[in-house]
Enzyme design. Sequence first.
Site, PDB file in Angstrom:
ATOM      1  CB  VAL A 126      -0.985   0.024   1.189  1.00 23.35           C
ATOM      2  CG1 VAL A 126      -1.899  -1.188   1.159  1.00 23.35           C
ATOM      3  CG2 VAL A 126      -0.280   0.127   2.528  1.00 23.35           C
ATOM      4  CD  GLU A 127       2.932   3.447   3.489  1.00 24.01           C
ATOM      5  OE1 GLU A 127       3.259   4.505   2.929  1.00 24.01           O
ATOM      6  OE2 GLU A 127       2.096   3.415   4.405  1.00 24.01           O
ATOM      7  CB  THR A 128       6.317   2.063  -2.416  1.00 19.00           C
ATOM      8  OG1 THR A 128       6.761   0.814  -1.842  1.00 19.00           O
ATOM      9  CG2 THR A 128       6.646   3.202  -1.463  1.00 19.00           C
TER      10      THR A 128
END
Length: 325
Positions: A126-128
Amino acid sequence: MLARRTILGGVAALAAAPAFIPHAQAQGGFDAFLEGVRAEARRGGVSAGTLQRAFTGLRPNQRVIELDRRQAEGFLTWEEYRDRIMVNPTRVQNGQRNYAEYRSLLQAIEGRFRVSPRVIVAIWGVETNFGGNTGGFGVMEALATLAWEGRRAEFFRKELLAALRVLDGGHVSPARMTGSWAGAMGQPQFMPTNFERMAVDFDGDGRRDIWDSRADALASIAHYFQKSGWREGEPWGRAVRPPAGFNIDAADTGGKRSLRDWNRLGFRAEDGGPLPASELEAALVLPNRGSGQVFLGHHNLRVIRRYNSPVNYGLAVGLLSDRFG
């Protein structure tokens, strides 16, 4: 971890636009600001060479200011955020593939930090997008712009000074030090102060490289969770069916009860079956802007939210992690 919220959650980072500050004296004021930062950094031990490399040609970026003032959080419903952004089929499929591909590395990280590989992969996703989108802004430019602009000057000045120390430590070059418009860096999207506290050199090359070393990046996420109190072997939570007559608007989300007690009160698993006959404590958790879905959250959900505080983020990461392994 926060003030990072603006750049997390799997929303694609925007490429940096050319700098444009609509005031004739803006650059002069910016140069004076940089001189102050330079002096403070030198007193803190940052080398003159690092400061020269970091600040040469640096200009304020108007796009960073625009994005900081126009944070578009909170407009999606829980269901849209869950299904379109976070737990969509593409992310699930890519997460399962990455989980399988890096199983040995993840097992080694779990052995050291005692954190579930499933939540590590979920955060990474979800971050990157599993390292595929770490942000296109120069971290120095973004942090200097935000520290100079003034809305959250104290916070971003601390992050700018920390970023200079990261550079001075030789962990990354200024050109490679890219991230979000708010200065979150690398595959875990750590702010520089979090890098200093949480980033680890898991591959043993002498650098904490959260940009290009998958081992360092994933182990750094695990270290963050370990230091935040992750309890090995415990679930994060679960979606539940409330009993008949349950009033979601009057629900008490502050009290904790054992799963056994929630079951006695009429709460059931999402498939209608009984909850585990367990003394593990849980609290009611209600998504923001939701349409009625109800969760029971355990301690580890609170740990996920220490990485990024919004309740919808924590729930979505938990749900996504359940799809791996």
